[in-house]
Write a protein that holds these residues in place. Structure first.
Motif, PDB file in Angstrom:
ATOM      1  N   MET A  32      -0.105  -0.801  19.040  1.00 25.93           N
ATOM      2  CA  MET A  32       0.730  -0.580  17.730  1.00 25.93           C
ATOM      3  C   MET A  32       0.408  -1.985  16.823  1.00 25.93           C
ATOM      4  N   ALA A  33       0.074  -3.017  17.571  1.00 29.24           N
ATOM      5  CA  ALA A  33      -0.134  -4.323  16.883  1.00 29.24           C
ATOM      6  C   ALA A  33      -1.316  -4.033  15.796  1.00 29.24           C
ATOM      7  N   GLU A  34      -2.481  -3.457  16.718  1.00 26.33           N
ATOM      8  CA  GLU A  34      -3.866  -3.154  16.056  1.00 26.33           C
ATOM      9  C   GLU A  34      -3.667  -2.355  14.681  1.00 26.33           C
ATOM     10  N   VAL A  35      -2.824  -1.149  14.922  1.00 25.02           N
ATOM     11  CA  VAL A  35      -2.734  -0.275  13.951  1.00 25.02           C
ATOM     12  C   VAL A  35      -1.911  -1.033  12.732  1.00 25.02           C
ATOM     13  N   LEU A  36      -1.198  -1.707  13.045  1.00 22.34           N
ATOM     14  CA  LEU A  36      -0.190  -2.339  11.861  1.00 22.34           C
ATOM     15  C   LEU A  36      -1.023  -3.511  11.267  1.00 22.34           C
ATOM     16  N   ALA A  37      -1.924  -4.192  11.919  1.00 21.51           N
ATOM     17  CA  ALA A  37      -3.011  -4.871  11.368  1.00 21.51           C
ATOM     18  C   ALA A  37      -3.869  -4.370  10.366  1.00 21.51           C
ATOM     19  N   ASP A  38      -4.521  -3.260  10.719  1.00 18.76           N
ATOM     20  CA  ASP A  38      -5.383  -2.232   9.941  1.00 18.76           C
ATOM     21  C   ASP A  38      -4.368  -1.803   8.778  1.00 18.76           C
ATOM     22  N   LEU A  39      -3.203  -1.226   9.058  1.00 17.25           N
ATOM     23  CA  LEU A  39      -2.516  -0.948   7.735  1.00 17.25           C
ATOM     24  C   LEU A  39      -2.274  -1.972   6.918  1.00 17.25           C
ATOM     25  N   GLN A  40      -1.869  -3.251   7.264  1.00 17.43           N
ATOM     26  CA  GLN A  40      -1.756  -4.320   6.214  1.00 17.43           C
ATOM     27  C   GLN A  40      -3.086  -4.397   5.618  1.00 17.43           C
ATOM     28  N   ILE A  41      -4.169  -4.596   6.309  1.00 22.16           N
ATOM     29  CA  ILE A  41      -5.432  -4.590   5.453  1.00 22.16           C
ATOM     30  C   ILE A  41      -5.552  -3.412   4.415  1.00 22.16           C
ATOM     31  N   ASN A  42      -5.253  -2.169   4.878  1.00 24.19           N
ATOM     32  CA  ASN A  42      -5.237  -1.145   3.928  1.00 24.19           C
ATOM     33  C   ASN A  42      -4.278  -1.174   2.747  1.00 24.19           C
ATOM     34  N   ASP A  43      -3.088  -1.801   2.803  1.00 24.54           N
ATOM     35  CA  ASP A  43      -2.383  -2.060   2.035  1.00 24.54           C
ATOM     36  C   ASP A  43      -2.851  -3.074   1.107  1.00 24.54           C
ATOM     37  N   GLN A  44      -3.296  -4.130   1.413  1.00 21.49           N
ATOM     38  CA  GLN A  44      -3.939  -5.122   0.413  1.00 21.49           C
ATOM     39  C   GLN A  44      -4.979  -4.537  -0.242  1.00 21.49           C
ATOM     40  N   SER A  45      -5.747  -3.813   0.302  1.00 17.41           N
ATOM     41  CA  SER A  45      -6.905  -3.211  -0.420  1.00 17.41           C
ATOM     42  C   SER A  45      -6.478  -2.404  -1.723  1.00 17.41           C
ATOM     43  N   THR A  46      -5.305  -1.989  -1.936  1.00 15.16           N
ATOM     44  CA  THR A  46      -4.859  -1.266  -3.153  1.00 15.16           C
ATOM     45  C   THR A  46      -4.939  -2.293  -4.089  1.00 15.16           C
ATOM     46  N   PHE A  47      -4.542  -3.596  -3.723  1.00 13.12           N
ATOM     47  CA  PHE A  47      -4.544  -4.468  -4.890  1.00 13.12           C
ATOM     48  C   PHE A  47      -5.802  -4.707  -5.501  1.00 13.12           C
ATOM     49  N   MET A  48      -7.057  -4.624  -4.779  1.00 13.99           N
ATOM     50  CA  MET A  48      -8.289  -4.796  -5.271  1.00 13.99           C
ATOM     51  C   MET A  48      -8.956  -3.746  -5.938  1.00 13.99           C
ATOM     52  N   TYR A  49      -8.477  -2.487  -5.193  1.00  7.78           N
ATOM     53  CA  TYR A  49      -8.949  -1.230  -5.852  1.00  7.78           C
ATOM     54  C   TYR A  49      -7.666  -0.270  -6.185  1.00  7.78           C
ATOM     55  N   GLN A  50      -7.362  -0.306  -7.500  1.00  2.33           N
ATOM     56  CA  GLN A  50      -6.178   0.022  -8.000  1.00  2.33           C
ATOM     57  C   GLN A  50      -6.254   1.547  -7.715  1.00  2.33           C
ATOM     58  N   ASN A  51      -7.384   2.457  -7.801  1.00  3.86           N
ATOM     59  CA  ASN A  51      -7.431   3.616  -7.758  1.00  3.86           C
ATOM     60  C   ASN A  51      -7.796   4.239  -6.612  1.00  3.86           C
ATOM     61  N   SER A  52      -7.506   3.371  -5.553  1.00  3.00           N
ATOM     62  CA  SER A  52      -7.724   3.911  -4.198  1.00  3.00           C
ATOM     63  C   SER A  52      -6.498   4.646  -3.680  1.00  3.00           C
ATOM     64  N   ASN A  53      -6.789   5.483  -2.755  1.00  2.00           N
ATOM     65  CA  ASN A  53      -5.861   6.405  -2.197  1.00  2.00           C
ATOM     66  C   ASN A  53      -5.008   5.825  -0.661  1.00  2.00           C
ATOM     67  N   ILE A  54      -3.873   5.311  -0.823  1.00  2.00           N
ATOM     68  CA  ILE A  54      -3.604   4.412   0.147  1.00  2.00           C
ATOM     69  C   ILE A  54      -3.260   5.665   1.487  1.00  2.00           C
ATOM     70  N   GLU A  55      -2.914   6.738   1.050  1.00  2.00           N
ATOM     71  CA  GLU A  55      -2.586   7.919   2.152  1.00  2.00           C
ATOM     72  C   GLU A  55      -3.822   8.236   2.835  1.00  2.00           C
ATOM     73  N   ALA A  56      -5.117   8.190   2.275  1.00  3.27           N
ATOM     74  CA  ALA A  56      -6.289   8.719   2.893  1.00  3.27           C
ATOM     75  C   ALA A  56      -6.563   7.638   3.806  1.00  3.27           C
ATOM     76  N   GLY A  57      -6.343   6.353   3.422  1.00  5.73           N
ATOM     77  CA  GLY A  57      -6.626   5.207   4.355  1.00  5.73           C
ATOM     78  C   GLY A  57      -5.839   5.188   5.402  1.00  5.73           C
ATOM     79  N   THR A  58      -4.559   5.338   5.092  1.00  7.32           N
ATOM     80  CA  THR A  58      -3.700   5.480   6.247  1.00  7.32           C
ATOM     81  C   THR A  58      -4.007   6.482   7.295  1.00  7.32           C
ATOM     82  N   ARG A  59      -4.093   7.704   6.767  1.00  3.15           N
ATOM     83  CA  ARG A  59      -4.585   8.758   7.721  1.00  3.15           C
ATOM     84  C   ARG A  59      -5.836   8.323   8.476  1.00  3.15           C
ATOM     85  N   TYR A  60      -7.089   7.802   8.030  1.00  2.75           N
ATOM     86  CA  TYR A  60      -8.185   7.376   8.555  1.00  2.75           C
ATOM     87  C   TYR A  60      -7.733   6.258   9.667  1.00  2.75           C
TER      88      TYR A  60
END
Length: 122
Positions: A32-60
């Motif tokens: 659970m901690a590993e998943v949360l860490a990766d989800l946090q990185i995915n969340d932060q990537s949306t600031f750098m890449y405004q057109n990124s799809n956060i849902e697709a990242g979460t599913r991945y």
């Protein structure tokens, strides 16, 4: 009087049950901690890449950890109600710091300036 005591004992026994049942596919705290860490990185990537799809990242992320979304949600609810999420979030922060050692310097600088000292808020 005996009936009243019996009813009181029964009520006290049933009131000691947990608020939530343990999910049948409960995710381990470490995973659970590993998943949360990766989800946090995915969340932060949306600031750098405004057109990124956060849902697709979460599913991945969930698929890469072999976690079903329903199991993640149920486990998350369980850990929050059991008040174990703070420890899991702290472990996720340690994982993030191992992945990016520069983040530790960022946190220390924020603490000196009176800002928020954590990467993850829970």
């Amino acid at each position: 009087m005996k009936k009243l005591i019996f009813i009181f004992v029964l009520l006290s026994l049933f009131s000691c049950n947990d608020y939530i049942d343990k999910p049948k596919n409960l995710i381990d705290k470490g995973l659970m901690a590993e998943v949360l860490a990766d989800l946090q990185i995915n969340d932060q990537s949306t600031f750098m890449y405004q057109n990124s799809n956060i849902e697709a990242g979460t599913r991945y992320i969930l698929a890469s950890h072999k976690v079903k979304p329903e199991d993640f949600v149920e486990s998350f609810k369980y850990y929050v109600i059991k008040e174990e999420m703070k420890g899991i979030a702290d472990n996720a922060q340690e994982i993030l710091l191992k992945k990016d050692p520069k983040a530790d310097k960022y946190i220390k600088d924020k603490q000196k300036n009176g800002g928020s000292p954590t990467l993850m808020r829970y």
